[in-house]
Design a protein around this motif. Sequence first.
Motif, PDB file in Angstrom:
ATOM      1  N   VAL A 283     -71.669  36.766 -37.239  1.00 31.96           N
ATOM      2  CA  VAL A 283     -72.239  35.593 -36.577  1.00 31.96           C
ATOM      3  C   VAL A 283     -71.777  35.569 -35.117  1.00 31.96           C
ATOM      4  N   GLN A 284     -72.741  35.389 -34.196  1.00 34.20           N
ATOM      5  CA  GLN A 284     -72.436  35.333 -32.771  1.00 34.20           C
ATOM      6  C   GLN A 284     -72.899  34.008 -32.181  1.00 34.20           C
ATOM      7  N   ALA A 285     -72.183  33.590 -31.149  1.00 34.02           N
ATOM      8  CA  ALA A 285     -72.519  32.341 -30.455  1.00 34.02           C
ATOM      9  C   ALA A 285     -72.580  32.601 -28.958  1.00 34.02           C
ATOM     10  N   THR A 286     -73.517  31.947 -28.280  1.00 31.59           N
ATOM     11  CA  THR A 286     -73.679  32.103 -26.841  1.00 31.59           C
ATOM     12  C   THR A 286     -73.387  30.781 -26.150  1.00 31.59           C
ATOM     13  N   PHE A 287     -72.487  30.821 -25.180  1.00 29.13           N
ATOM     14  CA  PHE A 287     -72.125  29.639 -24.400  1.00 29.13           C
ATOM     15  C   PHE A 287     -72.669  29.814 -22.981  1.00 29.13           C
ATOM     16  N   ASP A 288     -73.634  29.001 -22.586  1.00 31.48           N
ATOM     17  CA  ASP A 288     -74.181  29.023 -21.230  1.00 31.48           C
ATOM     18  C   ASP A 288     -73.366  28.069 -20.369  1.00 31.48           C
ATOM     19  N   TRP A 289     -72.321  28.597 -19.729  1.00 37.29           N
ATOM     20  CA  TRP A 289     -71.358  27.745 -19.041  1.00 37.29           C
ATOM     21  C   TRP A 289     -71.789  27.395 -17.615  1.00 37.29           C
ATOM     22  N   GLN A 290     -71.169  26.340 -17.119  1.00 35.80           N
ATOM     23  CA  GLN A 290     -71.347  25.911 -15.734  1.00 35.80           C
ATOM     24  C   GLN A 290     -69.976  25.664 -15.127  1.00 35.80           C
ATOM     25  N   ALA A 291     -69.853  25.960 -13.849  1.00 34.68           N
ATOM     26  CA  ALA A 291     -68.585  25.740 -13.157  1.00 34.68           C
ATOM     27  C   ALA A 291     -68.716  24.584 -12.178  1.00 34.68           C
ATOM     28  N   ALA A 292     -67.577  23.982 -11.856  1.00 37.81           N
ATOM     29  CA  ALA A 292     -67.544  22.876 -10.898  1.00 37.81           C
ATOM     30  C   ALA A 292     -66.258  22.981 -10.087  1.00 37.81           C
ATOM     31  N   ARG A 293     -66.167  22.161  -9.077  1.00 37.26           N
ATOM     32  CA  ARG A 293     -64.973  22.150  -8.229  1.00 37.26           C
ATOM     33  C   ARG A 293     -63.778  21.655  -9.020  1.00 37.26           C
ATOM     34  N   ASP A 294     -62.684  22.409  -8.937  1.00 40.24           N
ATOM     35  CA  ASP A 294     -61.450  22.003  -9.591  1.00 40.24           C
ATOM     36  C   ASP A 294     -60.654  21.128  -8.623  1.00 40.24           C
ATOM     37  N   SER A 295     -60.293  19.939  -9.070  1.00 41.55           N
ATOM     38  CA  SER A 295     -59.632  18.979  -8.184  1.00 41.55           C
ATOM     39  C   SER A 295     -58.232  19.425  -7.792  1.00 41.55           C
ATOM     40  N   THR A 296     -57.582  20.219  -8.632  1.00 40.95           N
ATOM     41  CA  THR A 296     -56.216  20.675  -8.324  1.00 40.95           C
ATOM     42  C   THR A 296     -56.233  21.810  -7.314  1.00 40.95           C
ATOM     43  N   VAL A 297     -57.060  22.818  -7.563  1.00 42.02           N
ATOM     44  CA  VAL A 297     -57.141  23.969  -6.665  1.00 42.02           C
ATOM     45  C   VAL A 297     -57.925  23.621  -5.409  1.00 42.02           C
ATOM     46  N   GLY A 298     -58.914  22.738  -5.556  1.00 46.23           N
ATOM     47  CA  GLY A 298     -59.706  22.320  -4.414  1.00 46.23           C
ATOM     48  C   GLY A 298     -60.932  23.167  -4.157  1.00 46.23           C
ATOM     49  N   ARG A 299     -61.328  23.990  -5.112  1.00 48.37           N
ATOM     50  CA  ARG A 299     -62.525  24.820  -4.964  1.00 48.37           C
ATOM     51  C   ARG A 299     -63.025  25.216  -6.344  1.00 48.37           C
ATOM     52  N   MET A 300     -64.173  25.862  -6.367  1.00 46.58           N
ATOM     53  CA  MET A 300     -64.801  26.238  -7.631  1.00 46.58           C
ATOM     54  C   MET A 300     -64.356  27.608  -8.126  1.00 46.58           C
ATOM     55  N   CYS A 301     -64.201  28.575  -7.207  1.00 47.48           N
ATOM     56  CA  CYS A 301     -63.843  29.921  -7.640  1.00 47.48           C
ATOM     57  C   CYS A 301     -63.115  30.659  -6.534  1.00 47.48           C
ATOM     58  N   THR A 302     -62.442  31.737  -6.936  1.00 45.39           N
ATOM     59  CA  THR A 302     -61.711  32.604  -6.020  1.00 45.39           C
ATOM     60  C   THR A 302     -61.962  34.050  -6.423  1.00 45.39           C
ATOM     61  N   ALA A 303     -62.341  34.876  -5.461  1.00 49.50           N
ATOM     62  CA  ALA A 303     -62.533  36.306  -5.692  1.00 49.50           C
ATOM     63  C   ALA A 303     -61.450  37.056  -4.928  1.00 49.50           C
ATOM     64  N   THR A 304     -60.710  37.899  -5.626  1.00 47.68           N
ATOM     65  CA  THR A 304     -59.593  38.630  -5.020  1.00 47.68           C
ATOM     66  C   THR A 304     -59.838  40.122  -5.161  1.00 47.68           C
ATOM     67  N   LEU A 305     -59.825  40.827  -4.038  1.00 49.59           N
ATOM     68  CA  LEU A 305     -60.056  42.264  -4.019  1.00 49.59           C
ATOM     69  C   LEU A 305     -58.842  42.942  -3.410  1.00 49.59           C
ATOM     70  N   VAL A 306     -58.267  43.894  -4.140  1.00 46.57           N
ATOM     71  CA  VAL A 306     -57.093  44.649  -3.670  1.00 46.57           C
ATOM     72  C   VAL A 306     -57.536  46.091  -3.444  1.00 46.57           C
ATOM     73  N   ASN A 307     -57.375  46.561  -2.199  1.00 51.08           N
ATOM     74  CA  ASN A 307     -57.805  47.913  -1.867  1.00 51.08           C
ATOM     75  C   ASN A 307     -57.079  48.413  -0.621  1.00 51.08           C
ATOM     76  N   ASP A 308     -57.568  49.536  -0.062  1.00 50.42           N
ATOM     77  CA  ASP A 308     -56.974  50.143   1.122  1.00 50.42           C
ATOM     78  C   ASP A 308     -57.720  49.805   2.411  1.00 50.42           C
ATOM     79  N   VAL A 309     -58.630  48.856   2.372  1.00 47.65           N
ATOM     80  CA  VAL A 309     -59.351  48.411   3.559  1.00 47.65           C
ATOM     81  C   VAL A 309     -58.532  47.302   4.226  1.00 47.65           C
ATOM     82  N   GLU A 310     -58.255  47.498   5.513  1.00 44.71           N
ATOM     83  CA  GLU A 310     -57.386  46.533   6.199  1.00 44.71           C
ATOM     84  C   GLU A 310     -58.085  45.236   6.535  1.00 44.71           C
ATOM     85  N   ILE A 311     -59.367  45.309   6.921  1.00 48.50           N
ATOM     86  CA  ILE A 311     -60.068  44.113   7.358  1.00 48.50           C
ATOM     87  C   ILE A 311     -61.562  44.249   7.054  1.00 48.50           C
ATOM     88  N   TYR A 312     -62.192  43.127   6.742  1.00 54.24           N
ATOM     89  CA  TYR A 312     -63.643  43.074   6.539  1.00 54.24           C
ATOM     90  C   TYR A 312     -64.279  42.241   7.650  1.00 54.24           C
TER      91      TYR A 312
END
Length: 312
Positions: A283-312
């Motif tokens: 048995v499988q279930a599908t959750f169609d989620w939604q995101a919102a602003r988190d009041s503690t962090v102060g934003r909805m999401c964070t993307a973190t990329l670790v690599n050898d590029v010094e600047i974008y």
Amino acid sequence: MARAQGARAQMALAFETTYGTPPVGGFTKMPFASTSLGAEQPLLNSELLGYGRDPLAPIKDAVTADGDVVVPLDAEAFGFWLKAAFGDPTTTGTGPWTHEFQSGSWTLPSMSIETGMPEVPRFAMYSGCVLDQINWQMQRSGLLTATARLVAQGETVGTTTSAGTPAALELQRFGHFNGAITRNGSALGNVVSADITYANNLDRIETIRSDGRIDGADPSIAALTGSIEVRFADQTLVTQAINGDPCELEFAYMLPSGESFTFTVHAVYLPRPRIEISGPQGVQATFDWQAARDSTVGRMCTATLVNDVEIY
């Protein structure tokens, strides 16, 4: 006569200082799987009468320039698409560098993207490109790619490149087997697949111009949605959905050499799903989620990329 072949196509990207004006240099060669980026100008049928049954000449309508670019999720080039989606990152470290992209910026950078088919030759420069939406999927196998949807101001076509000699990046591609999903810091098990879509919901500035182009594309209220398909093994997610409480979901990829990409959604709300027993299989279930602003962090999401590029 040479004919266009997708295998010989190339793409170069650079961020603009002034919207709609391609920079003189600073282009980077970008890996991509396919693209539908292009400009079109439809024709309007004449409505005039009095000249017989044969219609009069059509009239040109406004120019529309947009399309999708399918790109790999990799350790270096994907940072350009993250900058387009979220704005400038906060970079720390001394090599490898950690680039943190945060949602919520009202100012998004514009890009100039050139696609080239040297054998024709045809080089199309798309200026004023702003990222409207980016989407990717997590699953057990297959090629890991993301689809970036762009809104551009216009297209300029030439027989020689305007990007010069673009800088090349080292392709270090993430695979589905490098992926992991955690919920509130703990591994989320029994996940069959996941889908993530971040949208800036751009508002095209369609002012009256002699060239038929738009004046810009401004971000409105962002949206972060997706789905998680799980093998139904416990009531954890269902209980959260019933209670209406948010959770933090983290979608992460890491290479053995140390490069990583982590996408953290700080406040995820789950709908109550329908649990169906459709046969003797699991048995499988599908959750169609939604995101919102988190009041503690102060934003909805964070993307973190670790690599050898010094600047974008």
